[in-house]
Design a protein around this motif. Structure first.
Motif, PDB file in Angstrom:
ATOM      1  N   THR A 212     -68.968  29.685  29.438  1.00 31.07           N
ATOM      2  CA  THR A 212     -69.509  29.535  30.787  1.00 31.07           C
ATOM      3  C   THR A 212     -69.965  28.102  30.997  1.00 31.07           C
ATOM      4  OG1 THR A 212     -71.746  30.183  30.079  1.00 31.07           O
ATOM      5  CG2 THR A 212     -70.271  31.942  30.838  1.00 31.07           C
ATOM      6  N   PRO A 213     -69.928  27.605  32.235  1.00 30.24           N
ATOM      7  CA  PRO A 213     -70.376  26.228  32.500  1.00 30.24           C
ATOM      8  C   PRO A 213     -71.833  25.992  32.123  1.00 30.24           C
ATOM      9  CG  PRO A 213     -69.140  27.102  34.364  1.00 30.24           C
ATOM     10  CD  PRO A 213     -69.368  28.250  33.434  1.00 30.24           C
ATOM     11  N   GLU A 214     -72.665  27.035  32.193  1.00 29.37           N
ATOM     12  CA  GLU A 214     -74.088  26.860  31.914  1.00 29.37           C
ATOM     13  C   GLU A 214     -74.372  26.527  30.454  1.00 29.37           C
ATOM     14  OE1 GLU A 214     -72.762  29.340  33.558  1.00 29.37           O
ATOM     15  OE2 GLU A 214     -73.440  28.868  35.598  1.00 29.37           O
ATOM     16  N   MET A 215     -73.431  26.781  29.538  1.00 31.15           N
ATOM     17  CA  MET A 215     -73.646  26.520  28.114  1.00 31.15           C
ATOM     18  C   MET A 215     -72.861  25.321  27.613  1.00 31.15           C
ATOM     19  SD  MET A 215     -75.899  28.437  26.792  1.00 31.15           S
ATOM     20  CE  MET A 215     -75.555  27.922  25.108  1.00 31.15           C
ATOM     21  N   ARG A 216     -72.139  24.632  28.483  1.00 33.52           N
ATOM     22  CA  ARG A 216     -71.338  23.499  28.040  1.00 33.52           C
ATOM     23  C   ARG A 216     -72.206  22.276  27.804  1.00 33.52           C
ATOM     24  NH1 ARG A 216     -66.823  24.889  32.556  1.00 33.52           N
ATOM     25  NH2 ARG A 216     -65.640  26.413  31.336  1.00 33.52           N
ATOM     26  N   THR A 217     -71.774  21.438  26.871  1.00 29.45           N
ATOM     27  CA  THR A 217     -72.445  20.167  26.617  1.00 29.45           C
ATOM     28  C   THR A 217     -71.824  19.081  27.487  1.00 29.45           C
ATOM     29  OG1 THR A 217     -70.940  19.749  24.771  1.00 29.45           O
ATOM     30  CG2 THR A 217     -73.034  20.831  24.263  1.00 29.45           C
ATOM     31  N   ILE A 218     -72.409  17.887  27.465  1.00 28.25           N
ATOM     32  CA  ILE A 218     -71.944  16.819  28.348  1.00 28.25           C
ATOM     33  C   ILE A 218     -70.479  16.433  28.097  1.00 28.25           C
ATOM     34  CG2 ILE A 218     -72.249  14.400  28.971  1.00 28.25           C
ATOM     35  CD1 ILE A 218     -75.151  14.689  28.877  1.00 28.25           C
ATOM     36  N   PRO A 219     -70.032  16.207  26.844  1.00 33.15           N
ATOM     37  CA  PRO A 219     -68.623  15.832  26.668  1.00 33.15           C
ATOM     38  C   PRO A 219     -67.659  16.860  27.232  1.00 33.15           C
ATOM     39  CG  PRO A 219     -69.855  15.394  24.666  1.00 33.15           C
ATOM     40  CD  PRO A 219     -70.764  16.160  25.562  1.00 33.15           C
ATOM     41  N   VAL A 220     -67.943  18.149  27.010  1.00 32.49           N
ATOM     42  CA  VAL A 220     -67.063  19.196  27.523  1.00 32.49           C
ATOM     43  C   VAL A 220     -67.143  19.264  29.047  1.00 32.49           C
ATOM     44  CG1 VAL A 220     -66.554  21.666  27.485  1.00 32.49           C
ATOM     45  CG2 VAL A 220     -67.284  20.506  25.392  1.00 32.49           C
ATOM     46  N   GLY A 221     -68.376  19.246  29.564  1.00 33.50           N
ATOM     47  CA  GLY A 221     -68.548  19.315  31.011  1.00 33.50           C
ATOM     48  C   GLY A 221     -67.919  18.139  31.726  1.00 33.50           C
ATOM     49  N   LEU A 222     -68.054  16.942  31.144  1.00 29.63           N
ATOM     50  CA  LEU A 222     -67.483  15.756  31.776  1.00 29.63           C
ATOM     51  C   LEU A 222     -65.959  15.799  31.756  1.00 29.63           C
ATOM     52  CD1 LEU A 222     -68.049  13.011  33.067  1.00 29.63           C
ATOM     53  CD2 LEU A 222     -68.093  12.009  30.773  1.00 29.63           C
ATOM     54  N   THR A 223     -65.378  16.282  30.672  1.00 29.39           N
ATOM     55  CA  THR A 223     -63.917  16.388  30.592  1.00 29.39           C
ATOM     56  C   THR A 223     -63.378  17.387  31.607  1.00 29.39           C
ATOM     57  OG1 THR A 223     -63.973  15.836  28.241  1.00 29.39           O
ATOM     58  CG2 THR A 223     -61.983  16.897  29.068  1.00 29.39           C
ATOM     59  N   LEU A 224     -64.013  18.542  31.695  1.00 31.65           N
ATOM     60  CA  LEU A 224     -63.566  19.544  32.659  1.00 31.65           C
ATOM     61  C   LEU A 224     -63.797  19.074  34.094  1.00 31.65           C
ATOM     62  CD1 LEU A 224     -64.794  22.798  30.891  1.00 31.65           C
ATOM     63  CD2 LEU A 224     -62.521  21.761  30.844  1.00 31.65           C
ATOM     64  N   PHE A 225     -64.890  18.321  34.322  1.00 35.86           N
ATOM     65  CA  PHE A 225     -65.134  17.754  35.643  1.00 35.86           C
ATOM     66  C   PHE A 225     -64.032  16.766  36.011  1.00 35.86           C
ATOM     67  CE2 PHE A 225     -66.834  14.309  38.235  1.00 35.86           C
ATOM     68  CZ  PHE A 225     -67.371  14.998  39.314  1.00 35.86           C
ATOM     69  N   ASN A 226     -63.622  15.949  35.048  1.00 36.34           N
ATOM     70  CA  ASN A 226     -62.569  14.972  35.306  1.00 36.34           C
ATOM     71  C   ASN A 226     -61.238  15.656  35.592  1.00 36.34           C
ATOM     72  OD1 ASN A 226     -61.410  12.390  35.505  1.00 36.34           O
ATOM     73  ND2 ASN A 226     -60.801  12.413  33.361  1.00 36.34           N
ATOM     74  N   GLN A 227     -60.980  16.784  34.943  1.00 35.82           N
ATOM     75  CA  GLN A 227     -59.743  17.521  35.218  1.00 35.82           C
ATOM     76  C   GLN A 227     -59.747  18.113  36.621  1.00 35.82           C
ATOM     77  OE1 GLN A 227     -59.414  20.433  32.118  1.00 35.82           O
ATOM     78  NE2 GLN A 227     -58.796  18.953  30.555  1.00 35.82           N
ATOM     79  N   GLU A 228     -60.926  18.491  37.109  1.00 38.09           N
ATOM     80  CA  GLU A 228     -61.018  19.080  38.439  1.00 38.09           C
ATOM     81  C   GLU A 228     -61.035  18.022  39.525  1.00 38.09           C
ATOM     82  OE1 GLU A 228     -63.866  22.263  40.908  1.00 38.09           O
ATOM     83  OE2 GLU A 228     -64.294  21.727  38.812  1.00 38.09           O
ATOM     84  N   TYR A 229     -61.731  16.903  39.270  1.00 40.86           N
ATOM     85  CA  TYR A 229     -61.832  15.817  40.252  1.00 40.86           C
ATOM     86  C   TYR A 229     -61.247  14.547  39.631  1.00 40.86           C
ATOM     87  CZ  TYR A 229     -65.308  19.032  42.230  1.00 40.86           C
ATOM     88  OH  TYR A 229     -65.949  20.125  42.747  1.00 40.86           O
ATOM     89  N   PHE A 230     -59.957  14.587  39.307  1.00 42.17           N
ATOM     90  CA  PHE A 230     -59.364  13.501  38.522  1.00 42.17           C
ATOM     91  C   PHE A 230     -59.245  12.196  39.290  1.00 42.17           C
ATOM     92  CE2 PHE A 230     -55.957  15.764  40.605  1.00 42.17           C
ATOM     93  CZ  PHE A 230     -55.111  14.778  41.042  1.00 42.17           C
ATOM     94  N   THR A 231     -59.415  12.214  40.610  1.00 45.28           N
ATOM     95  CA  THR A 231     -59.329  10.965  41.381  1.00 45.28           C
ATOM     96  C   THR A 231     -60.697  10.336  41.629  1.00 45.28           C
ATOM     97  OG1 THR A 231     -59.408  12.189  43.469  1.00 45.28           O
ATOM     98  CG2 THR A 231     -57.233  11.738  42.538  1.00 45.28           C
ATOM     99  N   LEU A 232     -61.753  11.050  41.323  1.00 46.33           N
ATOM    100  CA  LEU A 232     -63.103  10.532  41.574  1.00 46.33           C
ATOM    101  C   LEU A 232     -63.576   9.764  40.339  1.00 46.33           C
ATOM    102  CD1 LEU A 232     -64.692  13.637  43.354  1.00 46.33           C
ATOM    103  CD2 LEU A 232     -63.502  11.679  44.369  1.00 46.33           C
ATOM    104  N   TRP A 233     -62.996   8.582  40.156  1.00 42.21           N
ATOM    105  CA  TRP A 233     -63.302   7.807  38.958  1.00 42.21           C
ATOM    106  C   TRP A 233     -64.737   7.299  38.963  1.00 42.21           C
ATOM    107  CZ3 TRP A 233     -60.117   8.602  35.253  1.00 42.21           C
ATOM    108  CH2 TRP A 233     -58.764   8.840  35.518  1.00 42.21           C
TER     109      TRP A 233
END
Length: 268
Positions: A212-233
């Motif tokens: 679940t997103p609530e248990m993710r750490t920063i590296p995992v959350g940031l990677t998944l965020f980048n996959q979802e918003y890959f143009t928002l550098w």
């Protein structure tokens, strides 16, 4: 001239190391249009500090930070508690097969984490610890490198100090707490810094052991965020700054002990 040349080389090397970090900070303060512009923007004319607020609005980065602090901090505290104890036993106690067990312990450093990951996941699943803090922390409570580091640092401490304490009636734990630990503070600082940095940046196990997103750490959350918003550098760069700042602060605070620990380890 030799000293001036040395300082010049060190300055150039420092700039080479720092410039990517400064550009990451610059990128985190740019607008989306500036990040996609054909011309590179060295520093934005109007820094967009609101990018950080937007980052937290789009993803639960507050939860990511808390999870990373709990996991990395818990594992670091466990290493500082257990690794010196085991290192002290291997350094100062005589028992059968001591060297064999120590070599076997060091041999685990050659086993890749990918080999241990599936058995660890099955074990955590049977215990019901998937997507929990204990599932993220328990597999890393001790480390062979930390035990080796503490053993090498404790071994040169004179045995006469320990014998004198035993003659005075001190218990083994009192000897460890009053004699061994005070002399290993630089090594503990090195161990704590290495452990926290490694666990703060750990990606694979938190990715596998959380659902679940609530248990993710920063590296995992940031990677998944980048996959979802890959143009928002600019937002990805803001998340990278958040990932980097705690490590930088920790290194600045422990720098004196870190340098001393490395120097004393080399001398010993």
């Amino acid at each position: 001239m030799r000293r001036a040349l040395l300082y010049t080389l060190l300055t150039v090397a420092s700039l080479v190391m720092v410039l990517p970090l400064l550009y990451m900070l610059s990128l985190s303060l740019q607008t989306e249009a500036e990040t996609l512009s054909a011309e590179a923007v060295v520093w934005p004319e109007s820094p967009q500090w609101g990018n950080y607020a937007e980052l937290f609005a789009r993803a639960p980065f507050g939860d990511f930070i808390v999870n990373s602090l709990v996991v990395a901090g818990g594992i670091t505290l466990a290493h500082l508690l257990f690794d010196p104890l085991v290192g002290y036993v291997f350094a100062k106690f005589r028992f059968p097969l001591r060297n064999t067990l120590f070599v076997a312990l060091l041999a685990t450093l050659m086993v890749p984490f990918f080999v241990r990951m599936i058995p660890l996941y099955v074990l955590m699943a049977h215990l019901g610890w998937i997507n929990t803090y204990q599932g993220l922390i328990t597999p890393f409570l001790m480390d062979a490198f930390g035990i080796f580091l503490m053993r090498q640092f404790i071994q040169p401490i004179p045995d006469d100090l320990i014998h004198a304490a035993r003659i005075d009636g001190a218990s083994e734990f009192a000897i460890y707490r009053r004699i061994i630990l005070p002399q290993t503070r630089p090594a503990l600082a090195v161990l704590g810094l290495f452990t926290f940095v490694f666990q703060w940046n750990e990606f694979l196990w938190p990715l596998v052991a959380t659902t679940t997103p609530e248990m993710r750490t920063i590296p995992v959350g940031l990677t998944l965020f980048n996959q979802e918003y890959f143009t928002l550098w600019h937002l990805t760069a803001a998340g990278s700054v958040i990932l980097f700042v705690p490590i930088a602060v920790l290194f600045i605070v422990t720098q004196r002990y870190f340098v001393r620990g490395i120097a004393l380890t080399g001398l010993r």
